[in-house]
Enzyme design. Structure first.
Site, PDB file in Angstrom:
ATOM      1  N   ARG A  38      33.686  10.344   5.752  1.00  0.00           N
ATOM      2  CA  ARG A  38      32.371   9.725   5.977  1.00  0.00           C
ATOM      3  C   ARG A  38      32.014   8.694   4.919  1.00  0.00           C
ATOM      4  NH1 ARG A  38      29.202  14.571   5.895  1.00  0.00           N
ATOM      5  NH2 ARG A  38      27.484  13.201   5.378  1.00  0.00           N
ATOM      6  N   ASN A  39      32.864   8.523   3.909  1.00  0.00           N
ATOM      7  CA  ASN A  39      32.597   7.502   2.909  1.00  0.00           C
ATOM      8  C   ASN A  39      32.761   6.139   3.575  1.00  0.00           C
ATOM      9  OD1 ASN A  39      33.003   5.602   0.620  1.00  0.00           O
ATOM     10  ND2 ASN A  39      32.793   7.487  -0.569  1.00  0.00           N
ATOM     11  N   GLN A  40      31.819   5.248   3.334  1.00  0.00           N
ATOM     12  CA  GLN A  40      31.799   3.945   4.002  1.00  0.00           C
ATOM     13  C   GLN A  40      32.583   2.866   3.246  1.00  0.00           C
ATOM     14  OE1 GLN A  40      27.495   3.690   4.072  1.00  0.00           O
ATOM     15  NE2 GLN A  40      27.450   4.291   6.226  1.00  0.00           N
TER      16      GLN A  40
END
Length: 168
Positions: A38-40
């Site tokens: 989920r890290n962008q």
């Protein structure tokens, strides 16, 4: 438990060094930068280099594209005590030798701090080193972390796109 940063991912022609604080649990377990799904980060940096498909590539290919574009990765904290992945849980941090790495990168034009903890730690580590006098830009960016949801991806992207200026 004391946790240590990953080694820097740089080449001699690195123009922009993106600095996190300290890798989270997923990244440390994988031995890869920004491994949490989920890290962008990969979407944001893909926009910077004009490669929207970057997040879909295998890790080694993503890293190769970044290095080829003149972007390196590292962290502002060499090691620290931390339970979990949150920056707020970092205790007894040891700063990474940022000035030492910066002087070893002759093409470096900017250091970009991925999040507030990275910026505070990195700016403190660089204070008094004279690097600011060399014209090296220090850029604070909104965190790509899933824990930092105060801004939308589109808002973060606008800030991250400033890095393009230093790549040309």
């Amino acid at each position: 438990m004391r946790k240590a940063a990953l080694p820097p991912a740089v080449r001699p022609d690195t123009r922009v060094l993106v600095l996190g604080s300290l890798p989270g649990e997923a990244s440390l377990a994988a031995g890869r930068y920004y491994a949490h799904p989920r890290n962008q980060f990969w979407a944001l940096i893909g926009a910077v280099i004009g490669m929207e498909t970057l997040p879909a590539l295998p890790y080694e290919a993503r890293l190769d594209h970044l290095l080829e574009a003149g972007i390196g990765l590292w962290d502002t904290i060499a090691s620290a005590q931390r339970s979990g992945s949150l920056d707020s849980a970092i205790r007894a941090p040891e700063a990474a030798p940022l000035a030492e790495l910066a002087t070893a990168l002759p093409s470096l034009r900017a250091m970009a701090f991925n999040g507030a903890k990275s910026a505070r730690t990195g700016r403190a580590a660089l204070a008094g080193t004279g690097l600011a006098d060399t014209g090296l830009a220090l850029i604070d960016l909104p965190s790509s972390s899933p824990a930092h949801a105060a801004r939308s991806l589109a808002e973060k992207r606008e800030h991250w796109l400033r890095l393009q200026h230093f790549l040309g």
